[in-house]
Design a protein around this motif. Sequence first.
Motif, short mmCIF file in Angstrom:
data_model
loop_
_atom_site.label_atom_id
_atom_site.label_comp_id
_atom_site.label_asym_id
_atom_site.label_seq_id
_atom_site.Cartn_x
_atom_site.Cartn_y
_atom_site.Cartn_z
N ASP A 1 6.61 -3.69 5.15
CA ASP A 1 5.17 -3.48 5.33
C ASP A 1 4.70 -2.43 4.33
N ALA A 2 4.84 -2.76 3.06
CA ALA A 2 4.46 -1.83 2.00
C ALA A 2 3.37 -2.46 1.15
N PRO A 3 2.37 -1.67 0.76
CA PRO A 3 1.26 -2.19 -0.04
C PRO A 3 1.69 -2.88 -1.34
N CYS A 4 2.88 -2.60 -1.83
CA CYS A 4 3.33 -3.27 -3.06
C CYS A 4 3.48 -4.78 -2.84
N TRP A 5 3.51 -5.22 -1.59
CA TRP A 5 3.62 -6.66 -1.28
C TRP A 5 2.27 -7.34 -1.17
N ALA A 6 1.17 -6.60 -1.25
CA ALA A 6 -0.16 -7.19 -1.12
C ALA A 6 -0.36 -8.31 -2.13
N ARG B 1 5.11 -8.56 5.00
CA ARG B 1 3.65 -8.59 5.10
C ARG B 1 3.05 -8.66 3.71
N THR B 2 2.29 -9.71 3.44
CA THR B 2 1.66 -9.85 2.12
C THR B 2 0.14 -9.79 2.19
N ASP B 3 -0.40 -9.71 3.41
CA ASP B 3 -1.85 -9.61 3.57
C ASP B 3 -2.18 -8.32 4.32
N PHE B 4 -3.02 -7.51 3.72
CA PHE B 4 -3.35 -6.21 4.30
C PHE B 4 -4.82 -6.10 4.67
N GLY B 5 -5.48 -7.24 4.88
CA GLY B 5 -6.91 -7.23 5.14
C GLY B 5 -7.31 -7.07 6.60
#
Length: 165
Positions: A57-62, A26-30
Amino acid sequence: MTARERRDDARRAIEAGDTWAAWVVRTDFGDDAAWREVLAELGRADGDADVEVQVLDAPCWAGAGVEEVLAAVDDEDGPRAVFVADRHTMDSPARALLAVDTLGEDESGLDPAYYQELLDAPAPREFRLVPAAVPTVHVNLELGNLGFEEFAASAAEAAGVLGAV
């Protein structure tokens, strides 16, 4: 987060997970509601493929790009393809993930006198697919039943008939 932190996160997850698992990053957290739909569709896999789906699913991938994802999972023991949940995934009504070929062909050493056709038309490196198709595509790639190019060609043909996903 840095590219190194992303690579470390991926390495830890891959080393701790099932080596035959399909990987979704997961690269989009919007849009959390869209993400929940993606996860629900992954749980409704089509076909007979009994494949575990591992999710990073970690924010570091945003905001990570395809090249960053590939750098994190690209090694001899990694998966044949990785599936990315990016902004397009969250905006698409089909929640279409981006399938990315982790092996890719290095054509830098080819002699243009003999391989110009390959150099002019490199094999596709990515295509879109619905989340429910991830296990089937993954297992066929891992077993070598079908190649990445065949799936990409099929997806391109379907997109031409059905419109972009």
